[in-house]
Design a protein around this motif. Structure first.
Motif, short mmCIF file in Angstrom:
data_model
loop_
_atom_site.label_atom_id
_atom_site.label_comp_id
_atom_site.label_asym_id
_atom_site.label_seq_id
_atom_site.Cartn_x
_atom_site.Cartn_y
_atom_site.Cartn_z
N ALA A 71 143.92 52.38 123.24
CA ALA A 71 144.21 53.55 122.40
C ALA A 71 143.63 54.76 123.13
CB ALA A 71 143.59 53.40 121.02
N LEU A 72 144.17 55.91 122.85
CA LEU A 72 143.70 57.13 123.49
C LEU A 72 142.20 57.29 123.28
CD1 LEU A 72 144.86 59.47 125.12
CD2 LEU A 72 145.08 60.74 122.99
N GLY A 73 141.45 57.52 124.36
CA GLY A 73 140.01 57.73 124.29
C GLY A 73 139.16 56.48 124.37
N VAL A 74 139.78 55.30 124.32
CA VAL A 74 139.02 54.05 124.42
C VAL A 74 138.42 53.95 125.82
CG1 VAL A 74 139.21 51.52 124.53
CG2 VAL A 74 140.26 52.79 122.64
N ARG A 75 137.18 53.54 125.88
CA ARG A 75 136.49 53.34 127.15
C ARG A 75 136.26 51.85 127.38
NH1 ARG A 75 132.51 58.19 128.57
NH2 ARG A 75 134.10 59.81 128.50
N ALA A 76 136.27 51.49 128.66
CA ALA A 76 136.09 50.10 129.04
C ALA A 76 135.37 50.03 130.37
CB ALA A 76 137.44 49.40 129.14
N GLU A 92 138.44 55.33 131.12
CA GLU A 92 138.81 55.83 129.79
C GLU A 92 140.32 55.92 129.70
OE1 GLU A 92 138.61 59.92 127.18
OE2 GLU A 92 136.86 59.41 128.40
N VAL A 93 140.89 55.46 128.59
CA VAL A 93 142.33 55.58 128.37
C VAL A 93 142.64 57.06 128.12
CG1 VAL A 93 144.27 54.94 126.90
CG2 VAL A 93 142.50 53.23 127.46
N VAL A 94 143.49 57.63 128.98
CA VAL A 94 143.77 59.07 128.91
C VAL A 94 145.20 59.37 128.46
CG1 VAL A 94 141.98 59.70 130.58
CG2 VAL A 94 144.31 59.20 131.39
N VAL A 95 146.07 58.38 128.48
CA VAL A 95 147.46 58.54 128.05
C VAL A 95 147.91 57.23 127.42
CG1 VAL A 95 149.86 58.88 128.79
CG2 VAL A 95 148.03 60.14 129.93
N VAL A 96 148.63 57.31 126.30
CA VAL A 96 149.27 56.14 125.71
C VAL A 96 150.72 56.50 125.43
CG1 VAL A 96 149.31 54.53 123.77
CG2 VAL A 96 147.12 55.32 124.66
N THR A 97 151.62 55.61 125.84
CA THR A 97 153.05 55.78 125.59
C THR A 97 153.49 54.66 124.66
OG1 THR A 97 153.36 56.67 127.80
CG2 THR A 97 155.34 55.90 126.66
N ALA A 106 147.62 54.91 130.61
CA ALA A 106 146.93 55.22 131.86
C ALA A 106 145.45 55.32 131.57
CB ALA A 106 147.44 56.54 132.44
N TYR A 107 144.66 54.81 132.50
CA TYR A 107 143.22 55.05 132.39
C TYR A 107 142.76 55.87 133.58
CZ TYR A 107 142.71 50.57 135.03
OH TYR A 107 142.79 49.53 135.91
N GLY A 108 141.75 56.68 133.30
CA GLY A 108 141.14 57.49 134.33
C GLY A 108 139.75 56.98 134.63
N THR A 109 139.30 57.26 135.83
CA THR A 109 137.97 56.80 136.24
C THR A 109 136.88 57.69 135.65
OG1 THR A 109 138.09 58.14 138.27
CG2 THR A 109 138.85 55.86 138.40
N LEU A 110 135.80 57.04 135.25
CA LEU A 110 134.61 57.73 134.77
C LEU A 110 133.58 57.76 135.90
CD1 LEU A 110 134.35 56.06 131.25
CD2 LEU A 110 135.01 58.43 131.72
N ALA A 111 132.61 58.64 135.76
CA ALA A 111 131.51 58.70 136.73
C ALA A 111 130.94 57.30 136.93
CB ALA A 111 130.43 59.65 136.22
N GLY A 112 130.73 56.93 138.18
CA GLY A 112 130.22 55.60 138.52
C GLY A 112 131.29 54.62 138.96
N HIS A 113 132.56 54.95 138.73
CA HIS A 113 133.66 54.09 139.19
C HIS A 113 133.72 54.17 140.71
CE1 HIS A 113 137.71 52.53 139.73
NE2 HIS A 113 137.77 52.24 138.43
#
Length: 172
Positions: A71-76, A92-97, A106-113
């Motif tokens: 879901a949008l904003g979910v982090r993993a 972090e999930v940044v786009v959901v279709t 789509a997920y985007g990388t967070l600091a530390g990736h």
């Protein structure tokens, strides 16, 4: 592996959020792979469920510690490797279709990736009944060991992309 609950406050590590949906940004390695993974509405529903429940990643051999389903904003935290050689990759999930004949995220990388960038997973039911899966990404090294890996790292990304698509092709 530290869990998804430990990701509060981590920023996205790149500026081009959502760009896997259009022209991929300059300054990154690009990946865009499409494969027919099945046929018919029933298989589309199976593939869509796999995409939205992290099963694409899990079936490809990646450990997933997520707050919840996609879901949008979910982090993993995604993990690949064994024991002390486990690479931790916070996203972090940044786009959901979610359309009748197209599902993905789509997920985007967070600091530390280990990488900086974004990766998108989509399945679509074409007019001819074919179920088409697509993995699209832009990335560049974000840590010393990914910079050192160079072409080997890109080869690993391609191997993982094949495994993601295989996860959508395999029977139940």
């Amino acid at each position: 592996m530290s869990g998804a609950r430990d990701l509060a406050g981590l920023p996205l590590s790149y500026a081009e959020v959502g760009s896997t949906g259009g022209a991929l940004p300059d300054g990154y390695h690009h990946l865009d792979v499409t494969r027919v993974v099945g046929q018919g509405r029933d298989w589309f529903d199976v593939a869509a469920a796999r995409v939205l429940t992290w099963q694409v990643q899990r079936r490809a051999g990646i450990r997933v510690d997520a707050e919840r389903e996609v879901a949008l904003g979910v982090r993993a935290v995604l993990g690949l490797g064994v024991g002390p050689l486990l690479v931790r990759a916070p996203v972090e999930v940044v786009v959901v279709t979610s359309e009748q004949d197209r599902v993905g995220f789509a997920y985007g990388t967070l600091a530390g990736h280990p990488e900086l960038g974004e990766e998108r997973f989509e399945v679509a039911l074409r007019e001819d009944g074919a179920v088409e899966a697509r993995v699209r990404a832009f990335s560049r090294p974000g840590r010393w060991f990914t910079r050192l890996a160079g072409p080997v790292g890109r080869g690993l990304q391609r191997t993982m992309t094949d495994r993601y698509l295989d996860a959508l092709t395999q029977p139940r």
